[in-house]
Design an enzyme around this catalytic site. Structure first.
Site, PDB file in Angstrom:
ATOM      1  N   ARG A 172       8.638  -7.461   1.544  1.00  0.00           N
ATOM      2  CA  ARG A 172       8.120  -8.641   0.903  1.00  0.00           C
ATOM      3  C   ARG A 172       6.300  -7.787   1.239  1.00  0.00           C
ATOM      4  NH1 ARG A 172      10.113 -13.797  -0.734  1.00  0.00           N
ATOM      5  NH2 ARG A 172       8.725 -14.746   0.325  1.00  0.00           N
ATOM      6  N   ARG A 176      -0.587  -1.728   6.933  1.00  0.00           N
ATOM      7  CA  ARG A 176      -1.414  -0.642   7.068  1.00  0.00           C
ATOM      8  C   ARG A 176      -2.860  -0.102   8.306  1.00  0.00           C
ATOM      9  NH1 ARG A 176      -3.459  -5.011   3.112  1.00  0.00           N
ATOM     10  NH2 ARG A 176      -1.635  -4.797   1.064  1.00  0.00           N
ATOM     11  N   ARG A 248      14.333 -24.639   0.375  1.00  0.00           N
ATOM     12  CA  ARG A 248      12.985 -25.363   1.224  1.00  0.00           C
ATOM     13  C   ARG A 248      12.504 -25.705   0.655  1.00  0.00           C
ATOM     14  NH1 ARG A 248      14.602 -25.121   6.282  1.00  0.00           N
ATOM     15  NH2 ARG A 248      12.305 -25.558   6.803  1.00  0.00           N
ATOM     16  N   ARG A 278       0.950 -23.454   7.496  1.00  0.00           N
ATOM     17  CA  ARG A 278      -0.677 -22.929   6.910  1.00  0.00           C
ATOM     18  C   ARG A 278      -0.999 -23.790   6.423  1.00  0.00           C
ATOM     19  NH1 ARG A 278       0.869 -19.245   1.687  1.00  0.00           N
ATOM     20  NH2 ARG A 278       2.241 -20.921   0.326  1.00  0.00           N
ATOM     21  N   GLU A 299       0.616 -27.296   5.505  1.00  0.00           N
ATOM     22  CA  GLU A 299       2.032 -27.445   4.488  1.00  0.00           C
ATOM     23  C   GLU A 299       2.848 -27.144   5.286  1.00  0.00           C
ATOM     24  OE1 GLU A 299       1.624 -24.606   1.405  1.00  0.00           O
ATOM     25  OE2 GLU A 299       3.193 -22.996   1.913  1.00  0.00           O
ATOM     26  N   TYR A 347      13.820 -15.807  -5.803  1.00  0.00           N
ATOM     27  CA  TYR A 347      12.549 -16.026  -5.687  1.00  0.00           C
ATOM     28  C   TYR A 347      11.202 -15.189  -6.822  1.00  0.00           C
ATOM     29  CZ  TYR A 347       7.337 -16.558  -4.118  1.00  0.00           C
ATOM     30  OH  TYR A 347       6.488 -16.836  -3.973  1.00  0.00           O
ATOM     31  N   ASP A 349       7.555 -14.338  -7.846  1.00  0.00           N
ATOM     32  CA  ASP A 349       6.263 -14.181  -7.879  1.00  0.00           C
ATOM     33  C   ASP A 349       5.934 -14.713  -9.979  1.00  0.00           C
ATOM     34  OD1 ASP A 349       5.058 -13.938  -5.722  1.00  0.00           O
ATOM     35  OD2 ASP A 349       5.327 -12.378  -5.637  1.00  0.00           O
TER      36      ASP A 349
HETATM   37  P1  FAD Z   1       8.971 -23.363 -12.714  1.00  0.00           P
HETATM   38  O1  FAD Z   1       6.916 -23.258 -12.393  1.00  0.00           O
HETATM   39  O2  FAD Z   1       9.988 -24.017 -11.701  1.00  0.00           O
HETATM   40  O3  FAD Z   1       8.910 -24.701 -13.584  1.00  0.00           O
HETATM   41  C1  FAD Z   1      10.340 -24.976 -13.836  1.00  0.00           C
HETATM   42  C2  FAD Z   1       9.836 -26.702 -14.734  1.00  0.00           C
HETATM   43  O4  FAD Z   1      11.491 -26.983 -15.251  1.00  0.00           O
HETATM   44  C3  FAD Z   1       9.637 -27.728 -14.078  1.00  0.00           C
HETATM   45  O5  FAD Z   1       8.604 -28.324 -14.031  1.00  0.00           O
HETATM   46  C4  FAD Z   1      10.822 -28.803 -14.159  1.00  0.00           C
HETATM   47  O6  FAD Z   1      10.388 -29.984 -14.102  1.00  0.00           O
HETATM   48  C5  FAD Z   1      11.533 -27.785 -14.946  1.00  0.00           C
HETATM   49  N1  FAD Z   1      13.438 -28.315 -15.487  1.00  0.00           N
HETATM   50  C6  FAD Z   1      13.846 -29.134 -14.654  1.00  0.00           C
HETATM   51  N2  FAD Z   1      14.816 -29.584 -14.836  1.00  0.00           N
HETATM   52  C7  FAD Z   1      14.613 -30.069 -16.191  1.00  0.00           C
HETATM   53  C8  FAD Z   1      15.640 -30.387 -17.299  1.00  0.00           C
HETATM   54  N3  FAD Z   1      16.914 -30.865 -17.128  1.00  0.00           N
HETATM   55  N4  FAD Z   1      14.454 -31.025 -18.031  1.00  0.00           N
HETATM   56  C9  FAD Z   1      13.570 -30.831 -18.086  1.00  0.00           C
HETATM   57  N5  FAD Z   1      12.944 -30.053 -17.204  1.00  0.00           N
HETATM   58  C10 FAD Z   1      13.312 -30.187 -16.483  1.00  0.00           C
HETATM   59  N6  FAD Z   1       3.681 -17.046  -7.343  1.00  0.00           N
HETATM   60  C11 FAD Z   1       2.575 -15.799  -7.282  1.00  0.00           C
HETATM   61  O7  FAD Z   1       3.187 -14.714  -8.086  1.00  0.00           O
HETATM   62  N7  FAD Z   1       1.590 -16.200  -6.865  1.00  0.00           N
HETATM   63  C12 FAD Z   1       1.616 -16.763  -5.552  1.00  0.00           C
HETATM   64  O8  FAD Z   1       1.069 -16.777  -5.144  1.00  0.00           O
HETATM   65  C13 FAD Z   1       2.721 -17.939  -5.516  1.00  0.00           C
HETATM   66  N8  FAD Z   1       2.824 -18.925  -4.369  1.00  0.00           N
HETATM   67  C14 FAD Z   1       3.449 -19.699  -4.827  1.00  0.00           C
HETATM   68  C15 FAD Z   1       3.736 -20.443  -3.493  1.00  0.00           C
HETATM   69  C16 FAD Z   1       4.312 -21.637  -3.610  1.00  0.00           C
HETATM   70  C17 FAD Z   1       4.120 -22.740  -2.821  1.00  0.00           C
HETATM   71  C18 FAD Z   1       6.134 -21.232  -4.597  1.00  0.00           C
HETATM   72  C19 FAD Z   1       7.038 -22.290  -4.505  1.00  0.00           C
HETATM   73  C20 FAD Z   1       5.732 -20.611  -5.574  1.00  0.00           C
HETATM   74  C21 FAD Z   1       4.818 -19.674  -6.103  1.00  0.00           C
HETATM   75  N9  FAD Z   1       5.235 -18.503  -7.010  1.00  0.00           N
HETATM   76  C22 FAD Z   1       3.401 -17.388  -6.508  1.00  0.00           C
HETATM   77  C23 FAD Z   1       6.125 -18.176  -7.392  1.00  0.00           C
HETATM   78  C24 FAD Z   1       5.691 -19.333  -9.360  1.00  0.00           C
HETATM   79  O9  FAD Z   1       5.685 -21.074  -8.255  1.00  0.00           O
HETATM   80  C25 FAD Z   1       6.570 -19.038 -10.037  1.00  0.00           C
HETATM   81  O10 FAD Z   1       6.817 -17.824 -10.268  1.00  0.00           O
HETATM   82  C26 FAD Z   1       7.064 -19.966 -10.437  1.00  0.00           C
HETATM   83  O11 FAD Z   1       6.878 -21.431 -10.787  1.00  0.00           O
HETATM   84  C27 FAD Z   1       7.890 -19.695 -12.036  1.00  0.00           C
HETATM   85  O12 FAD Z   1       8.166 -20.644 -12.712  1.00  0.00           O
HETATM   86  P2  FAD Z   1       9.200 -20.669 -13.748  1.00  0.00           P
HETATM   87  O13 FAD Z   1       9.198 -21.258 -15.310  1.00  0.00           O
HETATM   88  O14 FAD Z   1      10.642 -20.065 -13.643  1.00  0.00           O
HETATM   89  O15 FAD Z   1       9.591 -22.396 -12.674  1.00  0.00           O
HETATM   90  N1  UDP Z   2       5.706 -14.537   7.420  1.00  0.00           N
HETATM   91  C1  UDP Z   2       5.573 -14.477   8.346  1.00  0.00           C
HETATM   92  N2  UDP Z   2       4.305 -14.448   8.855  1.00  0.00           N
HETATM   93  C2  UDP Z   2       3.198 -15.054   8.237  1.00  0.00           C
HETATM   94  C3  UDP Z   2       3.198 -14.502   7.001  1.00  0.00           C
HETATM   95  C4  UDP Z   2       4.785 -14.416   6.072  1.00  0.00           C
HETATM   96  O1  UDP Z   2       5.918 -14.310   9.016  1.00  0.00           O
HETATM   97  O2  UDP Z   2       2.253 -15.066   8.828  1.00  0.00           O
HETATM   98  C5  UDP Z   2       7.140 -13.739   6.304  1.00  0.00           C
HETATM   99  C6  UDP Z   2       7.757 -15.236   6.346  1.00  0.00           C
HETATM  100  O3  UDP Z   2       9.089 -15.547   7.126  1.00  0.00           O
HETATM  101  C7  UDP Z   2       7.804 -15.711   4.803  1.00  0.00           C
HETATM  102  C8  UDP Z   2       7.410 -13.536   4.441  1.00  0.00           C
HETATM  103  O4  UDP Z   2       6.933 -13.674   5.563  1.00  0.00           O
HETATM  104  O5  UDP Z   2       9.037 -16.452   3.850  1.00  0.00           O
HETATM  105  C9  UDP Z   2       6.960 -13.933   3.605  1.00  0.00           C
HETATM  106  O6  UDP Z   2       5.946 -13.615   3.443  1.00  0.00           O
HETATM  107  P1  UDP Z   2       5.098 -13.926   1.832  1.00  0.00           P
HETATM  108  O7  UDP Z   2       3.501 -14.359   2.790  1.00  0.00           O
HETATM  109  O8  UDP Z   2       5.281 -13.054   0.490  1.00  0.00           O
HETATM  110  O9  UDP Z   2       5.358 -15.611   1.498  1.00  0.00           O
HETATM  111  P2  UDP Z   2       5.363 -16.815   0.970  1.00  0.00           P
HETATM  112  O10 UDP Z   2       4.076 -15.749  -0.500  1.00  0.00           O
HETATM  113  O11 UDP Z   2       6.887 -17.093   0.171  1.00  0.00           O
HETATM  114  O12 UDP Z   2       5.051 -18.347   1.166  1.00  0.00           O
END
Ligand code: FAD
Ligand code: UDP
Length: 383
Positions: A172, A176, A248, A278, A299, A347, A349
């Site tokens: 991912r 560069r 996780r 982070r 975090e 996973y 985005d």
């Molecule tokens: P979710 O957002 O998880 O929505 C699912 C919903 O279903 C939840 O609100 C839950 O409460 C509900 N639910 C579950 N079961 C039930 C039930 N039985 N009845 C009623 N409700 C229920 N993506 C990016 O593009 N850029 C980023 O920078 C980025 N950062 C992230 C950072 C973190 C820490 C994480 C974990 C993810 C990140 N993502 C990012 C990914 C992004 O969060 C997901 O793409 C997005 O949330 C997926 O949407 P979803 O609707 O599939 O799931």
């Molecule tokens: N990663 C790492 N060091 C960093 C940033 C990322 O080792 O400083 C690794 C880590 O295992 C992470 C993966 O690279 O899960 C992908 O990074 P990304 O930034 O895409 O993670 P996320 O957005 O899921 O937190």
């Protein structure tokens, strides 16, 4: 007109509801939580007035023009480039690994050409087809950069040694040989001016949509609908009968301070001795706003237990074999499609989530007009 249920008010449920409501379907959206937008939820902190990414920082980026045009109907996207910094052994570096990182780390003044040649000498050529995270890192960046930036951070993030993780996780991140420190290589990038929850609220603001927050959707409720789009955890739908899929989860330690805490939105802490992965400082995700106070998240990552919020699907071999069994069960269900990051245990985005949800809605409409059965999955969760 058909009655539809969207389980989950994250981007998956909201996009499907929005698309189908516009075509005249009656849609009810359920969420267990008391707010919209799932894990992308944003809200203003009353003490600092900063817009907080409640479940961790979310930066919108995509190269998909259809998704970019669609999402911009709901809010103005402000320019934002994610420029991550990394701390290792009390020194600050630039991420993803770029010419600045390489020169600073090795104390050199290499050019793009000489840096590429130098990196070739660092990589372990005996690794021909890297399968694990560790081998991928050793092959392409060598031992020193791997141990500085990836080994400790990854161990903290996944609770596993990088030799137990697939190479796909590291793929991912780019490497560069120029000074481009944009974390993402996407064509479009930005942050919505009013936050992600505002976008979802706009998506669901339709006379054909009913939203029911604080309402878990139970299996027996499915009979009241012609079709269910389920974006909850796939194992939860089957009452975890085959076992629990591994995730996780994250804990956020919130702190409020005066002024500017770290001068950047995200700083990664790569030493394993630092317990968090982070620190994100949320006001820097909205550089167009002015705030005297600030709010930060430290975090911490750990294994997801019963009752915790599932964040990252681990997808180890044992999870994949469990997933295979749930996929088989799901295929025997009627009038339900498993969608989104929890429904398909991948996973995703935000832009991929949105693109897939748009595709799901289109497929459903097409299946209806051609009297075809809507499949349990539109994308194979096992790939
Ligand atoms: P979710 O957002 O998880 O929505 C699912 C919903 O279903 C939840 O609100 C839950 O409460 C509900 N639910 C579950 N079961 C039930 C039930 N039985 N009845 C009623 N409700 C229920 N993506 C990016 O593009 N850029 C980023 O920078 C980025 N950062 C992230 C950072 C973190 C820490 C994480 C974990 C993810 C990140 N993502 C990012 C990914 C992004 O969060 C997901 O793409 C997005 O949330 C997926 O949407 P979803 O609707 O599939 O799931
Ligand atoms: N990663 C790492 N060091 C960093 C940033 C990322 O080792 O400083 C690794 C880590 O295992 C992470 C993966 O690279 O899960 C992908 O990074 P990304 O930034 O895409 O993670 P996320 O957005 O899921 O937190």
């Amino acid at each position: 007109m058909k009655k539809i249920s969207c389980v989950g008010a994250g981007f998956t449920g909201a996009v499907i509801a929005n698309k189908l409501a516009n075509l005249g379907y009656q849609v009810t959206v359920f969420d267990t939580r008391n707010h919209l937008a799932g894990n992308c939820h944003t809200e203003r902190d009353s003490a600092t007035d900063v817009m907080v990414h409640v479940y961790g920082p979310h930066i919108f980026h995509t190269s998909n023009e259809i998704v970019w045009n669609y999402i911009q109907q709901f809010d103005e996207f402000m320019p934002f480039i994610n420029r991550v910094k990394a701390l290792y052994n009390e020194r600050v570096y630039s991420l993803p690994i770029n010419l600045m990182t390489i020169n600073a780390f090795f104390g050199k003044t290499l050019s793009p050409k000489t840096a590429a040649e130098f990196m070739e000498t660092l990589g372990d050529k005996s690794i021909v087809d890297p399968q694990t995270f560790e081998d991928q890192a050793l092959r392409f960046v060598g031992k020193d950069l791997y141990e500085a930036f990836f080994k400790g951070y990854t161990q903290k993030q996944w609770g596993l040694h990088p030799s137990e993780l697939p190479a796909s996780i590291l793929k991912r991140l780019p490497v560069r040989f120029n000074y481009d420190d944009n974390y993402y290589a996407s064509k479009f990038q930005g942050i919505p001016k009013n936050g992600y929850s505002y976008i979802v609220e706009k998506m669901l603001d339709h006379s054909n949509i009913t939203v029911r927050l604080n309402t878990p959707f139970k299996r027996e409720m499915a009979d009241s609908y012609d079709h269910v789009f389920y974006s909850g955890p796939i194992d939860a739908w089957f009452s975890y009968g085959e076992g629990r899929l591994g995730y996780r989860t994250l804990d956020f330690e919130v702190e409020r301070h005066e002024g500017d805490y770290q001068g950047n939105a995200v700083i990664n802490y790569c030493n394993e001795t630092v317990p968090y992965t982070r620190i994100s400082e949320h006001k820097h995700f909205a550089p167009w706003e002015q705030h005297e106070k600030t709010l930060i998240y430290k975090e911490y990552s750990r294994l997801c237990d019963e009752g915790d919020t599932p964040y990252y699907p681990i997808r180890l071999v044992k999870d994949k074999s469990l997933l295979t069994r749930y996929v088989e069960l799901a295929k025997n269900e009627n009038n339900i499609t498993f969608v989104g990051r929890l429904g398909t245990y991948r996973y995703l985005d935000m832009h991929v989530t949105i693109a897939e949800a748009m595709e799901v809605a289109e497929l459903y409409v097409n299946a209806q007009s051609n009297l075809l059965k809507m499949p349990a999955f539109v994308v194979d969760p096992l790939v």
